[in-house]
Design a protein around this motif. Structure first.
Motif, PDB file in Angstrom:
ATOM      1  N   LEU A 220       0.827  -1.206   0.000  1.00  0.00           N
ATOM      2  CA  LEU A 220       0.000   0.000   0.000  1.00  0.00           C
ATOM      3  C   LEU A 220       0.862   1.257   0.000  1.00  0.00           C
ATOM      4  O   LEU A 220       0.534   2.250  -0.668  1.00  0.00           O
ATOM      5  N   LYS A 221       1.992   1.208   0.707  1.00  0.00           N
ATOM      6  CA  LYS A 221       2.885   2.369   0.733  1.00  0.00           C
ATOM      7  C   LYS A 221       3.496   2.609  -0.647  1.00  0.00           C
ATOM      8  O   LYS A 221       3.563   3.751  -1.125  1.00  0.00           O
ATOM      9  N   SER A 222       3.922   1.523  -1.326  1.00  0.00           N
ATOM     10  CA  SER A 222       4.514   1.694  -2.650  1.00  0.00           C
ATOM     11  C   SER A 222       3.469   2.168  -3.649  1.00  0.00           C
ATOM     12  O   SER A 222       3.769   2.955  -4.555  1.00  0.00           O
ATOM     13  N   ALA A 223       2.213   1.708  -3.504  1.00  0.00           N
ATOM     14  CA  ALA A 223       1.140   2.166  -4.385  1.00  0.00           C
ATOM     15  C   ALA A 223       0.847   3.649  -4.166  1.00  0.00           C
ATOM     16  O   ALA A 223       0.609   4.399  -5.118  1.00  0.00           O
ATOM     17  N   GLU A 224       0.905   4.066  -2.913  1.00  0.00           N
ATOM     18  CA  GLU A 224       0.697   5.490  -2.614  1.00  0.00           C
ATOM     19  C   GLU A 224       1.808   6.330  -3.219  1.00  0.00           C
ATOM     20  O   GLU A 224       1.554   7.391  -3.816  1.00  0.00           O
ATOM     21  N   ASP A 225       3.047   5.866  -3.099  1.00  0.00           N
ATOM     22  CA  ASP A 225       4.179   6.602  -3.673  1.00  0.00           C
ATOM     23  C   ASP A 225       4.058   6.710  -5.190  1.00  0.00           C
ATOM     24  O   ASP A 225       4.500   7.695  -5.792  1.00  0.00           O
ATOM     25  N   ALA A 226       3.469   5.677  -5.830  1.00  0.00           N
ATOM     26  CA  ALA A 226       3.300   5.678  -7.285  1.00  0.00           C
ATOM     27  C   ALA A 226       2.011   6.379  -7.711  1.00  0.00           C
ATOM     28  O   ALA A 226       1.684   6.379  -8.903  1.00  0.00           O
ATOM     29  N   GLU A 227       1.290   6.947  -6.768  1.00  0.00           N
ATOM     30  CA  GLU A 227       0.025   7.654  -7.024  1.00  0.00           C
ATOM     31  C   GLU A 227      -1.025   6.732  -7.641  1.00  0.00           C
ATOM     32  O   GLU A 227      -1.802   7.147  -8.510  1.00  0.00           O
TER      33      GLU A 227
ATOM     34  N   ALA B 227      -5.369   1.031  -8.200  1.00  0.00           N
ATOM     35  CA  ALA B 227      -5.799   0.853  -9.588  1.00  0.00           C
ATOM     36  C   ALA B 227      -4.931   1.679 -10.519  1.00  0.00           C
ATOM     37  O   ALA B 227      -4.506   2.782 -10.180  1.00  0.00           O
ATOM     38  N   GLY B 228      -4.676   1.112 -11.708  1.00  0.00           N
ATOM     39  CA  GLY B 228      -3.907   1.819 -12.714  1.00  0.00           C
ATOM     40  C   GLY B 228      -4.239   1.269 -14.096  1.00  0.00           C
ATOM     41  O   GLY B 228      -4.639   0.121 -14.243  1.00  0.00           O
ATOM     42  N   VAL B 229      -4.076   2.102 -15.101  1.00  0.00           N
ATOM     43  CA  VAL B 229      -4.375   1.702 -16.470  1.00  0.00           C
ATOM     44  C   VAL B 229      -3.253   0.816 -16.997  1.00  0.00           C
ATOM     45  O   VAL B 229      -2.066   1.096 -16.786  1.00  0.00           O
TER      46      VAL B 229
END
Length: 273
Positions: A8-15, A27-29
């Motif tokens: 979750l932290k890495s996903a937050e950093d990657a926006e 989620a991401g395209v």
């Protein structure tokens, strides 16, 4: 199934982290490498979002509003979650139980590691499996893209391929990724990428021998063994999953797909397991 805090932290950093009703969603395209279709990959949705109908409606509306240019949504769920139409299962990941008996039997065909000279044969089997999966799911598939995907699999550092033989001739293979990392759950496991036996050979015996050999690899490495089932519209994937579960496998997680326009028309898209 809850996500690891590191994920979750890495996903937050990657926006890529979205908070819906106070709960996390990632989620991401992504672009499908075989069909070039732009899809929204929902790698993680908090179980609380998928268990409550009101939260589900809010989740899909939020994601669709933020990504109006995607043609489909793909969501990963825990094994116990069942999504209602327009969702349909795409892939089911199963894990071999520690006490499962997958022995090949005393008269099992011979299984040996693939040599460097035999890798083109393995590559051909992988391409066939990739294209077959696309046809099962009624998706267009580019043979060149499938060839590139197979080459990438063979180039994975911990990849191992085993061959099953009849009368000394290789008639099938099992290919595994020896140390696969599930960043969502922060688990290391061995992933069974493909098992294939030629139609003219003894398929059941060959597959049993290959799975037994792969299970031994996983036990030796001290890692859980994970495989996957491809789903098409004919319900065959559900039957294969049920047969595997009867032989000691358990459903670990699933990927579900829905067309964006259909989901917009029926935003609930889920029911309780």
């Amino acid at each position: 199934m809850y996500a690891a805090e590191s994920y979750l932290k890495s996903a937050e950093d990657a926006e890529l982290l979205v908070t819906v009703e106070g709960l996390p969603c990632v989620a991401g395209v992504s672009t499908d490498p075989l069909s070039n279709e732009r899809r929204l990959l929902v790698e993680y949705a908090d179980p609380g979002l998928l268990s409550d109908p009101g939260s589900v409606r809010t989740l899909w509306r939020t994601l669709l509003a933020g990504h109006p240019d995607v043609s489909a949504l793909v969501v990963r769920t825990g094994g116990a979650v069942r999504l209602a139409p327009p969702w349909h299962p795409d892939l089911t990941y199963v894990r071999l139980s520690e006490d499962a008996d997958v022995s090949a039997g005393p008269d099992a065909p011979r299984v040996t590691p693939a040599t460097e000279e035999q890798l083109p044969l393995v590559a051909d089997w992988l391409v066939r499996a990739i294209l077959h999966a696309a046809r099962e799911q009624q998706r267009p598939a580019d043979p060149e893209a499938a060839t590139a995907e197979a080459a990438a699999l063979l180039g994975t550092p911990t990849r191992e391929s085993l061959l099953v033989r009849e009368h000394g001739v290789p008639v099938g293979h099992a290919t595994v990724i020896g140390r696969a990392w599930d960043e969502i759950t922060a688990e290391t496991h061995m992933e069974l990428v493909d098992v294939l036996v030629e139609p003219g050979a003894d398929g059941p015996a060959g597959r049993r021998a290959l799975v037994a050999a792969v299970a031994e690899l996983a036990r030796t490495a001290g890692l859980p063994l994970t495989g996957h089932v491809v789903h098409g519209p004919d319900g065959g994937g559900d039957r294969v999953t049920a047969a595997l579960c009867a032989r000691g496998w358990t459903v670990h997680h699933r990927y579900w797909t829905a067309r964006a326009d259909e989901l917009a028309a029926t935003p609930e898209g889920t029911r309780r397991p």
